[in-house]
Design an enzyme around this catalytic site. Structure first.
Site, PDB file in Angstrom:
ATOM      1  N   ARG A   1       2.060  10.402 -17.731  1.00  0.00           N
ATOM      2  CA  ARG A   1       1.955   9.866 -16.363  1.00  0.00           C
ATOM      3  C   ARG A   1       0.482   9.568 -16.113  1.00  0.00           C
ATOM      4  O   ARG A   1      -0.388  10.054 -16.833  1.00  0.00           O
ATOM      5  CB  ARG A   1       2.475  10.876 -15.336  1.00  0.00           C
ATOM      6  CG  ARG A   1       1.709  12.169 -15.340  1.00  0.00           C
ATOM      7  CD  ARG A   1       2.262  13.162 -14.341  1.00  0.00           C
ATOM      8  NE  ARG A   1       1.624  14.452 -14.544  1.00  0.00           N
ATOM      9  CZ  ARG A   1       2.088  15.603 -14.120  1.00  0.00           C
ATOM     10  NH1 ARG A   1       3.235  15.660 -13.482  1.00  0.00           N
ATOM     11  NH2 ARG A   1       1.444  16.718 -14.319  1.00  0.00           N
TER      12      ARG A   1
ATOM     13  N   HIS B   1      -2.358  24.787 -12.405  1.00  0.00           N
ATOM     14  CA  HIS B   1      -1.965  24.303 -11.085  1.00  0.00           C
ATOM     15  C   HIS B   1      -3.174  24.216 -10.157  1.00  0.00           C
ATOM     16  O   HIS B   1      -3.413  23.203  -9.505  1.00  0.00           O
ATOM     17  CB  HIS B   1      -0.903  25.258 -10.521  1.00  0.00           C
ATOM     18  CG  HIS B   1      -0.452  24.897  -9.152  1.00  0.00           C
ATOM     19  ND1 HIS B   1      -0.990  25.462  -8.025  1.00  0.00           N
ATOM     20  CD2 HIS B   1       0.457  23.997  -8.728  1.00  0.00           C
ATOM     21  CE1 HIS B   1      -0.411  24.934  -6.961  1.00  0.00           C
ATOM     22  NE2 HIS B   1       0.476  24.043  -7.368  1.00  0.00           N
TER      23      HIS B   1
ATOM     24  N   TYR C   1     -14.224  -7.083  12.176  1.00  0.00           N
ATOM     25  CA  TYR C   1     -14.922  -5.915  11.636  1.00  0.00           C
ATOM     26  C   TYR C   1     -14.239  -4.613  12.046  1.00  0.00           C
ATOM     27  O   TYR C   1     -13.473  -4.570  13.009  1.00  0.00           O
ATOM     28  CB  TYR C   1     -16.388  -5.891  12.077  1.00  0.00           C
ATOM     29  CG  TYR C   1     -16.606  -5.698  13.565  1.00  0.00           C
ATOM     30  CD1 TYR C   1     -16.690  -4.415  14.118  1.00  0.00           C
ATOM     31  CD2 TYR C   1     -16.744  -6.794  14.418  1.00  0.00           C
ATOM     32  CE1 TYR C   1     -16.883  -4.244  15.479  1.00  0.00           C
ATOM     33  CE2 TYR C   1     -16.944  -6.624  15.776  1.00  0.00           C
ATOM     34  CZ  TYR C   1     -17.006  -5.342  16.305  1.00  0.00           C
ATOM     35  OH  TYR C   1     -17.190  -5.175  17.641  1.00  0.00           O
TER      36      TYR C   1
ATOM     37  N   SER D   1     -13.762  -5.259  21.347  1.00  0.00           N
ATOM     38  CA  SER D   1     -13.742  -4.182  20.356  1.00  0.00           C
ATOM     39  C   SER D   1     -12.690  -3.172  20.791  1.00  0.00           C
ATOM     40  O   SER D   1     -12.767  -2.618  21.890  1.00  0.00           O
ATOM     41  CB  SER D   1     -15.123  -3.539  20.292  1.00  0.00           C
ATOM     42  OG  SER D   1     -15.096  -2.465  19.396  1.00  0.00           O
TER      43      SER D   1
ATOM     44  N   MET E   1       8.973  20.796  -7.249  1.00  0.00           N
ATOM     45  CA  MET E   1      10.435  20.970  -7.264  1.00  0.00           C
ATOM     46  C   MET E   1      10.823  21.843  -8.456  1.00  0.00           C
ATOM     47  O   MET E   1       9.967  22.330  -9.176  1.00  0.00           O
ATOM     48  CB  MET E   1      11.107  19.603  -7.310  1.00  0.00           C
ATOM     49  CG  MET E   1      10.994  18.880  -5.995  1.00  0.00           C
ATOM     50  SD  MET E   1      11.627  17.227  -6.101  1.00  0.00           S
ATOM     51  CE  MET E   1      10.404  16.407  -7.051  1.00  0.00           C
TER      52      MET E   1
ATOM     53  N   ARG F   1      15.201  18.765 -15.290  1.00  0.00           N
ATOM     54  CA  ARG F   1      13.959  18.712 -14.494  1.00  0.00           C
ATOM     55  C   ARG F   1      14.047  17.680 -13.394  1.00  0.00           C
ATOM     56  O   ARG F   1      14.705  16.652 -13.545  1.00  0.00           O
ATOM     57  CB  ARG F   1      12.780  18.294 -15.384  1.00  0.00           C
ATOM     58  CG  ARG F   1      12.425  19.256 -16.471  1.00  0.00           C
ATOM     59  CD  ARG F   1      11.309  18.618 -17.299  1.00  0.00           C
ATOM     60  NE  ARG F   1      11.201  19.208 -18.616  1.00  0.00           N
ATOM     61  CZ  ARG F   1      10.312  20.134 -18.934  1.00  0.00           C
ATOM     62  NH1 ARG F   1       9.458  20.566 -18.051  1.00  0.00           N
ATOM     63  NH2 ARG F   1      10.280  20.617 -20.150  1.00  0.00           N
TER      64      ARG F   1
ATOM     65  N   GLY G   1     -11.059   0.040  21.347  1.00  0.00           N
ATOM     66  CA  GLY G   1     -11.372   1.468  21.397  1.00  0.00           C
ATOM     67  C   GLY G   1     -10.047   2.205  21.308  1.00  0.00           C
ATOM     68  O   GLY G   1      -9.430   2.545  22.319  1.00  0.00           O
ATOM     69  N   THR G   2      -9.611   2.394  20.085  1.00  0.00           N
ATOM     70  CA  THR G   2      -8.231   2.874  19.904  1.00  0.00           C
ATOM     71  C   THR G   2      -8.070   4.362  20.176  1.00  0.00           C
ATOM     72  O   THR G   2      -6.949   4.849  20.223  1.00  0.00           O
ATOM     73  CB  THR G   2      -7.746   2.531  18.486  1.00  0.00           C
ATOM     74  OG1 THR G   2      -8.791   2.865  17.563  1.00  0.00           O
ATOM     75  CG2 THR G   2      -7.414   1.063  18.366  1.00  0.00           C
ATOM     76  N   ASN G   3      -9.176   5.079  20.389  1.00  0.00           N
ATOM     77  CA  ASN G   3      -9.021   6.488  20.797  1.00  0.00           C
ATOM     78  C   ASN G   3      -8.427   6.510  22.206  1.00  0.00           C
ATOM     79  O   ASN G   3      -7.405   7.142  22.466  1.00  0.00           O
ATOM     80  CB  ASN G   3     -10.371   7.209  20.820  1.00  0.00           C
ATOM     81  CG  ASN G   3     -11.050   7.203  19.471  1.00  0.00           C
ATOM     82  OD1 ASN G   3     -10.379   7.093  18.444  1.00  0.00           O
ATOM     83  ND2 ASN G   3     -12.359   7.327  19.460  1.00  0.00           N
ATOM     84  N   ASP G   4      -9.111   5.800  23.103  1.00  0.00           N
ATOM     85  CA  ASP G   4      -8.605   5.769  24.479  1.00  0.00           C
ATOM     86  C   ASP G   4      -7.319   4.956  24.569  1.00  0.00           C
ATOM     87  O   ASP G   4      -6.415   5.307  25.331  1.00  0.00           O
ATOM     88  CB  ASP G   4      -9.662   5.193  25.422  1.00  0.00           C
ATOM     89  CG  ASP G   4     -10.597   6.284  25.917  1.00  0.00           C
ATOM     90  OD1 ASP G   4     -10.076   7.310  26.401  1.00  0.00           O
ATOM     91  OD2 ASP G   4     -11.815   6.138  25.783  1.00  0.00           O
TER      92      ASP G   4
ATOM     93  N   LYS H   1       8.763  10.399 -13.915  1.00  0.00           N
ATOM     94  CA  LYS H   1       8.902  11.075 -15.206  1.00  0.00           C
ATOM     95  C   LYS H   1       9.955  10.370 -16.064  1.00  0.00           C
ATOM     96  O   LYS H   1       9.715  10.061 -17.240  1.00  0.00           O
ATOM     97  CB  LYS H   1       9.306  12.522 -14.937  1.00  0.00           C
ATOM     98  CG  LYS H   1       9.302  13.409 -16.143  1.00  0.00           C
ATOM     99  CD  LYS H   1       9.819  14.797 -15.740  1.00  0.00           C
ATOM    100  CE  LYS H   1       9.767  15.737 -16.914  1.00  0.00           C
ATOM    101  NZ  LYS H   1       8.414  16.234 -17.174  1.00  0.00           N
TER     102      LYS H   1
ATOM    103  N   CYS I   1     -13.377   0.188  17.010  1.00  0.00           N
ATOM    104  CA  CYS I   1     -14.421   1.210  16.908  1.00  0.00           C
ATOM    105  C   CYS I   1     -13.906   2.606  17.227  1.00  0.00           C
ATOM    106  O   CYS I   1     -14.675   3.548  17.294  1.00  0.00           O
ATOM    107  CB  CYS I   1     -15.605   0.855  17.792  1.00  0.00           C
ATOM    108  SG  CYS I   1     -15.165   0.752  19.525  1.00  0.00           S
TER     109      CYS I   1
ATOM    110  N   GLY J   1       4.918  20.209  -9.910  1.00  0.00           N
ATOM    111  CA  GLY J   1       5.279  21.606  -9.667  1.00  0.00           C
ATOM    112  C   GLY J   1       5.963  21.877  -8.342  1.00  0.00           C
ATOM    113  O   GLY J   1       6.212  23.022  -7.994  1.00  0.00           O
TER     114      GLY J   1
END
Ligand code: PEP
Ligand code: MG
Length: 863
Positions: free
Chosen positions: A330, A446, A842, A755, A103, A92, A757-760, A22, A822, A101
């Site tokens: 803004r 709002h 990928y 590949s 703060m 302000r 497997g980022t969950n496991d 602001k 994946c 809104g």
């Protein structure tokens, strides 16, 4: 010592980190020569100092800002604290990132019992002066002294009742004086204006930590360390009389992106009256009719600002006695559809480049093209209508408070939050609601702004609805009563409310959206694949731009009603012959499914993962299901129960699953390989170009890969020989265990792709169970033990480090390995950007995330 206070002519638009958004824009507009009421800014660095000092303002700060205040007085020709010629201030907040809104603000600061009389004399408008004073007391008491605002509202209501008045405009100067007398019994207002200012500055800094600001930051990933600036500005008054007013405007339509100046306005009203939704505002054309000169000034200003900032602006303005002032500009919040339309059109207008356009669209906003809309054919009686504040179609059970929304949503129910108006205190409820409906408020209220930002369907200004929160009812103009728990549907595009669950149509694309996606494809390096196994998902993925399938979870192909018992029969077989007969049936299912996938993904790779879950996941759990299976496959109940008992595991996630299944049950792998390769050959015979990639999951050791690759190669060779046809294929592995990553150099020679497997990988690195983590992750987040849920956004420090090491080590041993991801992170924009940085080939994600992944991948490359 660093400068803590900046006058409006001392900063620039790029000083957002130091002066807040602001403040930086107020400076920029001042430099552009626009009519900005003059003021100064206390920096965000000072805010950090304040917190570091145990919530104490730095010693010399007051001296510093008093020097700035002197200059403001000179410029404005009035004096702070002078009853004969008073200067009043607004105080302000203003963070580097917009937190609308969230703060606190204090307006009309600098009034006391003497000065209000001076203001009345000087303006010749005592009603205005006492109205300002009562507003100031209310705000100061609430924000600075922490007095509950409801007491003041109650005092005003009581006074009105006793004196037969209902509206604020019926209140005369004397009435406000009586109300003020009452207010003074509720609060001990400091009379010294300088003391007021000091306390207000402290309070604005403190408001960085209000619960609603904390929630908002968490939701929007805004770092707590940023802090807020404080903007101290001379007051101008939209509530001065009928030739005054306040408004909010957008340089383009924030809902649909149309290039049309768009705004709302109220005569004789303060800015907060427009945004709070207390009165429903007039369209901006009302100003054009009644004050054409001022309208022209406003129009020219918005045009100048949009061209200057090269982005759609959200502006606030005030008119006092026919004079135009600009109070804020803004970048405007906008719907997903609007953000794409605006970005693409601005490129066509030559305002921005295609690369900039890509950065203008938040990946999440793309979901607007993917959201369901209410089917016009299915529309029934419209029971109420309001403003189409945020598009989309939503159905849910009516709730009347944010807390109720959270409670019901926690039970898994979809809810529509119905409120007279929303305030920042409702944010937690808005976050979980499917849709938001408010009685009051305009397109800039709002509710409208926040819902658009979140991409949640919303209707505001639904004036004909009478909401009784305590009774839990909303009554329509025709007297129809909607009760708590009733199911309603909102059409956020048309602003219409309907009873019941109205059918939706899947989201549609647009030319602008396609243009943007084409630009994304031009600039991205990461290729995008889909996690899909059904023909429908594969077709959807292709339509949305998938360049292949990165993860086909074969186990999902066994769960259909007519297949599951065959799978169960195979698991429960007592002889080799019996097992083989079931495997033949399973092979047929798999063959047909793979053939269909190869046809759909013609010429594109399909990574097919060998069976992954523990076998007991396929077995029935309830007595009824066990009995039904027993009848169907003709096996005694006891045998099935024993098998279930035998296959049960203490830690199934660490048990007999992934490639361990291939080691223990090679016949399952053999069957899958035959199905894959025979389907690929059949596809080839039909003129397609199948590109099968067989993926071995949950590996810890190269010997697993070697043993399973042998099974795969043997199977492939035998099928190719049988059919006298050959085909290209790849064998790779999923990197899902820390050991696989740590020993990637040893795996390298035996695979063509890896590949992640980022969950496991996340589960195994953290030791957090994927299925149970939701029970404690919220507490970890609240206590700031972790910054983000590692199952949602990739933990770059730990998982990223493992990935980096695996890539580096394996590349050293063998060139040409392809790397992908994946896990769920493959559809998370932040994680995708990190994958780009790591140099993966990928990402693979669920079909509906594909456009988001394409854009995030491009952003990563042009940022
Ligand atoms: C993974 O572990 O990241 C993965 C994609 O496999 P799944 O979710 O099927 O375990
Ligand atoms: Mg896995």
């Amino acid at each position: 010592m660093a400068k803590r206070v900046y006058l409006f002519n001392e900063g620039h638009k790029d000083d957002q980190d130091l002066l807040g958004g602001k403040g930086a824009n107020l400076c920029e507009m001042t430099n552009l020569g626009l009519p900005v009421p003059f003021g100064f800014i206390i920096t965000t660095d000072t805010c950090r100092e304040f917190f570091a000092n145990g919530n104490k303002l730095p010693n010399r700060l007051e001296q510093e800002y008093r020097v700035a205040l002197d200059l403001v007085e000179q410029k404005m020709g009035s004096h702070f604290g002078d009853p004969d010629n008073p200067l009043l201030l607004s105080v302000r907040s203003g963070a580097p990132v917009s937190m609308p809104g969230m703060m606190d603000t204090v307006l009309n600061l600098g009034l006391n019992d003497d000065i209000v009389e001076g203001l009345a004399r000087k303006t010749g408008n005592p009603r205005f002066a006492y109205d300002c004073y009562r507003r100031f007391i209310q705000m100061f008491a609430n924000v600075v002294l922490g007095v509950d605002g409801a007491q003041f509202e109650q005092a005003i209501d009581d006074y009105k009742k006793e004196n037969n008045k209902s509206l604020d405009i019926e209140m005369e100067a004397e009435d406000w004086q009586r109300v003020i007398d009452h207010f003074k019994q509720l609060v001990d207002l400091p009379q010294d204006p300088f003391r007021q200012l000091l306390l207000a500055v402290e309070a604005v800094f403190q408001s960085w930590h209000t619960p609603r600001a904390n929630v908002y930051r968490e939701m929007n990933n805004i770092p707590e360390s940023l802090g807020t600036a404080v903007n101290i500005q001379s007051m101008v008054y939209g509530n001065f009389g009928d030739d005054s007013g306040s408004g909010v405007a957008f340089t383009r339509n924030p809902s649909n992106g149309e290039k049309l100046f768009f705004g709302e306005f109220l005569f004789n009203a303060a800015g907060e009256d427009v945004v709070s939704g207390i009165r429903t505002p007039l369209p901006i054309d009302a100003l054009k009719d009644q004050m054409p000169d001022v309208y022209q000034q406003l129009f020219d200003t918005q045009l100048l600002l949009e061209n200057h900032y090269r982005d759609m602006q959200d502006i606030e303005f005030t008119i006092q006695e026919g004079r135009f002032y600009i109070l804020q500009t803004r970048s405007g919040k906008r719907t997903g559809r609007a953000s794409v339309k605006i970005a693409v059109e601005m490129v066509k207008e030559g305002l921005i480049t295609d690369k900039e356009a890509l950065l203008r669209v938040s990946p999440e906003h793309v979901e607007a093209f993917l959201h369901p809309m209410v089917d016009p054919q299915g529309k029934k009686d419209i029971i109420a209508s309001g403003l189409p504040a945020s598009p989309g179609g939503a159905t849910g059970a009516v709730v009347f408070s944010a807390d109720e929304a959270v409670q019901e949503a926690a039970k898994g129910d979809k809810v529509i939050l119905v409120r007279r108006e929303t305030t920042p205190e409702d944010i937690h409820g808005m976050k979980v609601a499917e849709g938001i409906l408010t009685e009051l408020g305009g397109m800039t209220s709002h509710a409208a702004v926040v819902a658009r930002g979140m991409g949640v369907c919303a209707i505001t200004g639904c004036n004909k609805l009478t909401i009784d929160t305590a009774a839990g009812t909303a009554t329509t103009a025709s007297g129809q009563i909607i009760k708590r728990g009733d199911i309603i549907t909102l059409d956020g595009l048309a602003g219409e409310v309907m009873l019941g669950d109205i059918p939706k149509i899947a989201a549609s694309s647009s030319d602008d959206f396609q243009t943007l996606l084409n630009w994304a494809d031009k600039y991205r390096k990461l290729s995008v694949r889909a996690n899909a196994e059904t023909p429908e998902d594969a077709a959807k993925a292709l339509e949305l731009g998938a360049e292949g399938i990165g993860l086909c979870r074969t186990e999902h192909m066994f769960f259909a009603a007519e297949r599951i018992d065959v799978m169960r029969g195979m698991i429960l077989s007592e002889t080799r012959e019996e097992r083989e007969s079931y495997l033949v049936q399973l092979e047929k299912f798999q063959h047909d499914d793979f053939l269909e996938l190869f046809r759909i993904m013609d010429g594109k790779p399909i990574t097919i993962r060998l069976l992954d879950p523990p076998l007991h996941e396929f077995l029935p759990h309830t007595e009824d299901d066990i009995a039904a299976l027993s009848a169907h496959i003709n096996k005694p109940l006891e045998l099935i129960k024993n098998a279930i008992r035998d296959l049960a595991e203490v830690n199934p996630m660490l048990g007999l699953r992934g490639c361990r299944l291939s080691i223990v049950h090679p016949e399952i792998t053999e069957m899958q390989v035959r199905a894959i390769i025979s389907a690929a050959l059949a596809a080839k015979e039909q003129g397609c170009h199948p590109l099968p990639e067989i993926m071995i999951p949950l590996v810890v050791n190269v010997r697993e890969i070697r043993m399973i690759s042998e099974i795969i190669d043997r199977g492939i060779q035998s099928v190719m020989k049988e059919k006298s046809l050959s085909i290209r294929y790849k064998i790779g592995t999923m990197m899902e265990t820390p050991r696989a990553c740590l020993g990637a150099d040893r795996l390298a020679n035996d695979v063509e792709f890896m590949s992640f497997g980022t969950n496991d990988l996340t589960q195994m690195t953290y030791g957090f169970s994927r299925d149970d983590a939701a029970k404690f992750i919220p507490a970890y987040l609240t206590n700031k033990i972790i910054e983000m849920d590692p199952f949602v956004s990739l933990d770059q420090r730990a998982i990223g480090k493992l990935m980096k090491m695996a890539i580096k080590d394996s590349k050293r041993k063998k060139k040409g390995i392809k790397y992908g991801i994946c896990g769920e992170h493959g559809g998370d924009p932040r994680s995708i950007k990190y994958c780009h940085k790591l140099g993966l080939d990928y990402v693979s994600c669920s079909p509906y995330r594909i456009p988001i992944a394409r854009i995030a991948a491009a952003q990563a490359n042009v940022e």
